[in-house]
Design an enzyme around this catalytic site. Sequence first.
Site, PDB file in Angstrom:
ATOM      1  N   GLU A  32     -15.489  24.853 -30.169  1.00 13.37           N
ATOM      2  CA  GLU A  32     -15.342  23.965 -29.015  1.00 13.37           C
ATOM      3  C   GLU A  32     -16.655  23.645 -28.313  1.00 13.37           C
ATOM      4  O   GLU A  32     -16.650  22.920 -27.319  1.00 13.37           O
ATOM      5  CB  GLU A  32     -14.328  24.584 -28.026  1.00 13.37           C
ATOM      6  CG  GLU A  32     -12.914  24.599 -28.594  1.00 13.37           C
ATOM      7  CD  GLU A  32     -11.923  25.309 -27.680  1.00 13.37           C
ATOM      8  OE1 GLU A  32     -12.362  26.096 -26.827  1.00 13.37           O
ATOM      9  OE2 GLU A  32     -10.710  25.071 -27.826  1.00 13.37           O
TER      10      GLU A  32
ATOM     11  N   TRP B 162      -3.201  28.024 -30.410  1.00 14.15           N
ATOM     12  CA  TRP B 162      -3.150  28.325 -31.843  1.00 14.15           C
ATOM     13  C   TRP B 162      -3.367  29.808 -32.117  1.00 14.15           C
ATOM     14  O   TRP B 162      -3.121  30.298 -33.216  1.00 14.15           O
ATOM     15  CB  TRP B 162      -4.158  27.469 -32.619  1.00 14.15           C
ATOM     16  CG  TRP B 162      -5.619  27.831 -32.438  1.00 14.15           C
ATOM     17  CD1 TRP B 162      -6.226  28.181 -31.269  1.00 14.15           C
ATOM     18  CD2 TRP B 162      -6.625  27.886 -33.451  1.00 14.15           C
ATOM     19  NE1 TRP B 162      -7.551  28.426 -31.474  1.00 14.15           N
ATOM     20  CE2 TRP B 162      -7.831  28.248 -32.812  1.00 14.15           C
ATOM     21  CE3 TRP B 162      -6.642  27.639 -34.823  1.00 14.15           C
ATOM     22  CZ2 TRP B 162      -9.048  28.390 -33.505  1.00 14.15           C
ATOM     23  CZ3 TRP B 162      -7.857  27.766 -35.514  1.00 14.15           C
ATOM     24  CH2 TRP B 162      -9.045  28.151 -34.854  1.00 14.15           C
ATOM     25  N   ASP B 163      -3.828  30.523 -31.096  1.00 11.73           N
ATOM     26  CA  ASP B 163      -4.032  31.971 -31.221  1.00 11.73           C
ATOM     27  C   ASP B 163      -2.831  32.649 -31.857  1.00 11.73           C
ATOM     28  O   ASP B 163      -2.956  33.553 -32.681  1.00 11.73           O
ATOM     29  CB  ASP B 163      -4.258  32.599 -29.831  1.00 11.73           C
ATOM     30  CG  ASP B 163      -5.445  32.003 -29.094  1.00 11.73           C
ATOM     31  OD1 ASP B 163      -5.603  30.758 -29.127  1.00 11.73           O
ATOM     32  OD2 ASP B 163      -6.198  32.773 -28.477  1.00 11.73           O
TER      33      ASP B 163
ATOM     34  N   LYS C 108     -19.554  28.146 -31.151  1.00 18.83           N
ATOM     35  CA  LYS C 108     -18.820  29.117 -30.325  1.00 18.83           C
ATOM     36  C   LYS C 108     -18.060  30.089 -31.227  1.00 18.83           C
ATOM     37  O   LYS C 108     -17.827  31.240 -30.884  1.00 18.83           O
ATOM     38  CB  LYS C 108     -17.846  28.347 -29.422  1.00 18.83           C
ATOM     39  CG  LYS C 108     -17.069  29.189 -28.424  1.00 18.83           C
ATOM     40  CD  LYS C 108     -16.128  28.282 -27.623  1.00 18.83           C
ATOM     41  CE  LYS C 108     -15.179  29.089 -26.754  1.00 18.83           C
ATOM     42  NZ  LYS C 108     -14.105  28.244 -26.206  1.00 18.83           N
ATOM     43  N   GLN C 109     -17.622  29.591 -32.365  1.00 19.09           N
ATOM     44  CA  GLN C 109     -16.857  30.429 -33.294  1.00 19.09           C
ATOM     45  C   GLN C 109     -16.854  29.742 -34.639  1.00 19.09           C
ATOM     46  O   GLN C 109     -17.161  28.557 -34.736  1.00 19.09           O
ATOM     47  CB  GLN C 109     -15.434  30.628 -32.792  1.00 19.09           C
ATOM     48  CG  GLN C 109     -14.569  29.375 -32.860  1.00 19.09           C
ATOM     49  CD  GLN C 109     -13.268  29.572 -32.105  1.00 19.09           C
ATOM     50  OE1 GLN C 109     -13.213  29.348 -30.915  1.00 19.09           O
ATOM     51  NE2 GLN C 109     -12.252  30.014 -32.819  1.00 19.09           N
TER      52      GLN C 109
END
Lengths: 756, 756
Positions: free
Chosen positions: A484, A344-345, A596-597
């Site tokens: 994640e 998806w980046d 994580k984000q």
Amino acid sequence: MQDLLFHNSQLDEEILDSTGWNVIEREFQPAKQHHKETVFTLGNGYLGTRGTFEEGYPNDSSATLIHGIYDDVAITQTELVNCPNWLPLVIKVGGERFRLDSGEILRYERRLDLRLGIISRDVSWRSPTGHTLEFHFERFVSLADQHVLAIRCQITSVDFDGEVSVEVAFHSDPSTQGVKHWKTLNHNGVNNIIWLHSQTIHSTIQLGMAAKLVFEGEDIAPIQLHHAECPKLQTNFVIQSGQTVSLEKIVTVYTSRETPTPSELALIRLVTMPSYTTLLAAHIASWEQQWHDSDILIEGDLKAQLSVRYNLFQLLAAAPRYDDRVSIPPKTLSGFEYSGHIFWDTEIFILPFLTLTQPALARNLLSYRYHTLLGARRKAQEAGYSGAMYAWESATTGDEVTPRWLRTENGDMVRIWCGDIEVHINTDIAYAAWHYWAYTGDDQWMRDYGAEIILDTSVFWESRVEWNAQRECYDIRHVIGPDENHDRIDNNAFTNLMVKWHLQSALALFDWLKQAYPNVATQLEDKLNLVNQRLEKWAEISNNLFVNHDHETGLIEQFEGFFDLEDVNLADYEPRTKSMQGLLGVEATSQKQILKQPDVLMLLYLLRDQYNHKTLKANWDYYNPRTDHSYGSSLGPAINAILACDLNQPLEAYTHFMRAALVDLEDVRLNAAKGVHAASAGGVWQTVVFGFAGIRMTQFGPVACPNLPSGWTRLKFRLKWRNEFYEFDLAGSENTNYMQQHLVSSNHQSTIEAAA
Amino acid sequence: MQDLLFHNSQLDEEILDSTGWNVIEREFQPAKQHHKETVFTLGNGYLGTRGTFEEGYPNDSSATLIHGIYDDVAITQTELVNCPNWLPLVIKVGGERFRLDSGEILRYERRLDLRLGIISRDVSWRSPTGHTLEFHFERFVSLADQHVLAIRCQITSVDFDGEVSVEVAFHSDPSTQGVKHWKTLNHNGVNNIIWLHSQTIHSTIQLGMAAKLVFEGEDIAPIQLHHAECPKLQTNFVIQSGQTVSLEKIVTVYTSRETPTPSELALIRLVTMPSYTTLLAAHIASWEQQWHDSDILIEGDLKAQLSVRYNLFQLLAAAPRYDDRVSIPPKTLSGFEYSGHIFWDTEIFILPFLTLTQPALARNLLSYRYHTLLGARRKAQEAGYSGAMYAWESATTGDEVTPRWLRTENGDMVRIWCGDIEVHINTDIAYAAWHYWAYTGDDQWMRDYGAEIILDTSVFWESRVEWNAQRECYDIRHVIGPDENHDRIDNNAFTNLMVKWHLQSALALFDWLKQAYPNVATQLEDKLNLVNQRLEKWAEISNNLFVNHDHETGLIEQFEGFFDLEDVNLADYEPRTKSMQGLLGVEATSQKQILKQPDVLMLLYLLRDQYNHKTLKANWDYYNPRTDHSYGSSLGPAINAILACDLNQPLEAYTHFMRAALVDLEDVRLNAAKGVHAASAGGVWQTVVFGFAGIRMTQFGPVACPNLPSGWTRLKFRLKWRNEFYEFDLAGSENTNYMQQHLVSSNHQSTIEAAA
């Protein structure tokens, strides 16, 4: 936070020059070799070549990666393979091989000129036996002709009179992280030309490379040829003190993805090639054209200026120009990590930059998703769903290629669930397609490519949601959200609310399609069985997806049960040099409120027009301290920076921003050796444009609400909205840390001065 | 005798033009197609291509033969193979294929310009549906660059407006008399280029061909490519009445005999090729240079003029220029007969022309015999002899490749003994080497190449002769002489007396070598065991070889027992269209005094300085009437012509001469379809120079004793003797049938006028 920002500040002088265009390395540091190979990567949208030195070193990590050249491999199924190395150029002076690690370096400078797309290197070298010579290397991979690569080497003798030998070669069979992927079909040479015809072992993709050695601008013969493992040319000449000699290695490369006859075409092109200077001029003109539309000018902050341009350079170098069946891997074409798979980046992080400055390139990347629909349908079917279920990691066909197991640093095998359940990829792709359409007005693409993507992923969502009779709502269970650290969770807010957006958008799209292109609508209706009943179901689902959203506080729970997890104070773990997950382990981390984000915050950014300040603030205050900003995902900082701008926290915004902007140049995460952080680079552009310039898209085009960081006196860039360019030229204050800019409506080609 | 001379006289007008340079065909005659394919053969010393039409016909017999490209085959062991056909160029006018056998030919002329080395063809054609167009074809195989071949086609529409399509191709796998020899390794194309990479099945010689289609002098794209059996290009364009369109097919060809990478080199050369016009200019300049030294000017006899030039043209077209490991086959590179094997034809018939006008080419041909010495030694050893025993028929290695059996026209199998016992080839080669040395003064070649040939074949003779104790002389039994009507005979006078010459020459040579190059002499002495005893033996043998020579009458018996054979009157069998052997059968002919070609007379020619007029006259009177001049060997007439000159019988000389000179142009023997008669062509030159001009080689160089045929007013040519050119410009009388010229001493560059 300044620890990260400035821990490398001694490098400032090293990388900066006053033009804001040159990445400079003033000292040869063997320990940083792999990091610098990434930094000095060149690309032209067809291939990328790491900045390995021409003369080669035992420990170097050279790589030339070409879009779409995948081959089978264990665990990760398929990987982008390291192509034959076209760089080798070995110089011997009176029998002594020129090497930076022998003799003495009297002067050294390597420079990546972002504006021109050229790496150059100047070395003044004293050989072990005391001869002094000056070497000037120059390298480019042509942006004007993606099949042309070139190296020029100028040798000036200071005090040496005698024989110099120059050897150029291809290394035919480089490994890709230890795996061999190439079979040489043929290699040979004649006169001053060598060639190589290779094929990947499993995928049987053919590659043809040809090179010629040009001496003082002339084709020369005879040149000795050595036929052993690799095609190789050698020439010898005599040099006198004070004399400068110039050599060029011109290379052509084709694969069977472009022509059935890559080897012959490489030869044909090579022998009809104009001079190095002509090639270079065309290459520079192409970069000039790219920068005209895609540059960001920042005055008052040289480091930000250079690092922003560096990130844009690497994105422009990686974006396929003439190929809509490939996309940009997370490490661009600069490293092996993630095997060159597509995540998806591309859609969420990289695409906005291209959609709004180089829409033709954005269109190529999105069309890749159209061409992989069949793989997505296979994946849905195998998993027991309908429609198109895009791969979390995708390669040539669109079939899922996420490794199911990975070995951790401890040697444990960990089951990776992303390929099974990180389903938000489907809505990410729909989101990117929708916004490409909205910003470009490219109805034709939406009709022919985008609609089928958005609609058939909607079909998938319909099959994926579950009716929860107890709560009288729809659940999406057993998923992974952007964060994640937590997998196999239920009702991830990001996923559910993006699906809500997705289904609503799909319905709006189909309404438009029926009006604008009724025939196409009918075809898709038949193909995807878009009966009214189904459309009504989508509406119903979109209105009834479960989200734990406290409308009083505005707080959204990341997923069901997140608030019940153990809370930790991340500051307790500082200082550290690895991620929280790396520190605590996968299982333990998943039981804690450690992100994580951004996850909820990511949602609030993507759908920023739907949520108010209160909601943003509440979630920011909750999730920001619980996020592993330093060694979590490199996708996080840019998003945090934008939201910090929205929350009027410019210093925090700048800190996040620079963490992203310098991730490769200053190796902020200590992993730049593995390749460029492409998503982060895309995030850097989004931060500048959507964060600092505060661009909001309106029905009248983009509008700036600038919020420039301290010291930025000027921020200038262009955006292309529905085929017209809008130029933003924003002024900031030199002396204030905190700025409030008025909302400024811009128009195409007009220059706006924002009041301080 | 005039039957042969003039039976085709209706063709005079057809083939002659007033310049003496152009072979012209004014009418398309399908029945003569194969004959004319031979006549219009082009060559450049590397390859030969028969004059097959570009558009192709089902019955055509196209051939492109390249020196040294042999492959295995049954019976004849190895054969020069038909290489992929580079000619195909098919034109369709409004869908109708241009063919001479459909529609209507309004005007037709084909022309071989010997001076320029170009075939051209002008056809005014009315298509079956009544469109009229004019076609001008032009073809050359570059003498300036032996790897370059070219066709130009100009199409002028008289009354057609519409689409023309042009297709160019290679035919990849032509048969060689029904046998397939090629495996295609690769063929393909890109833009306006196609290529082919093939390999012979058994000998694994690779061939690379590439072609491009140029339209109005420009590379054009896109051109449709068809990939099926053969690489093929097609382009379509619209033509208007009155418009002329020009197309060029430029071809390059290489084999693995010149480069390890023939396919790539063909491509590289093709794409860097200058224009057709530039190529043509270089080609013409090269022919100009050849003719400068090799032309023979004849005034007063246009037919002799043209036919002499035609013969020289075909020899110059066949002589390898850059290769000393091949030689000229009996049918040059223009036909399949004799499988491209190498016979004595080269040394005895062809070589004098080259030795005295193009010595570098003669040197190449003789060096071929040096490079095949190993094969000759193997042959000697296998037959139980010593030294070098050259193959009667030779190919790449020098091993014997004469077929042992042949099928006759009746279907009987006949044992062919030539490979076993036609041993005079050994002395023929020595003779040619010696005379090359004598005429050029090329001591270096004799030292490095020639000496070993002459000496090691002498070693062979020593082992081959048998001491006849009864007669106290040496016999050479069980041989075949030049007259192959009689095989397995003993003491053939030609063989024995040539061996005598051979051994005496070898002794003289070795004396010279010991004085001039003692080191080389010592090396050869060691290598060939040339002890004094052996040399003394050679002297003894040479003085004691049996010959039945009646010194009173001068008559020499062709071989032991020849005079005992049945005598026949050949006139009794006239008229006939086949050889006496063909008429009577092999066995019956061998029992009669019927010669296929001069045998004793051949000897008297080769050693003409050793025999007096009486001997020549006696043997001429005996053997001439017993020789099958018309359908015996084509090697005979020229020799008879020279001896007739020596005997002052100019009319007879002229008759024999023209029989040789017109053998291909007028298909005198009805077998020109099978290829050019190369030995006859060489004989034609010898007749003009040694016969009509009466050139004798003296220690001061060549001297003319002219004896010009009736009507020849001028005979002009040059000879190169020991690195200096001698120019002969001889005047004859227009009105006498019979001429007696004085012996005229000539010197280099001087012009001699012979008195009538």
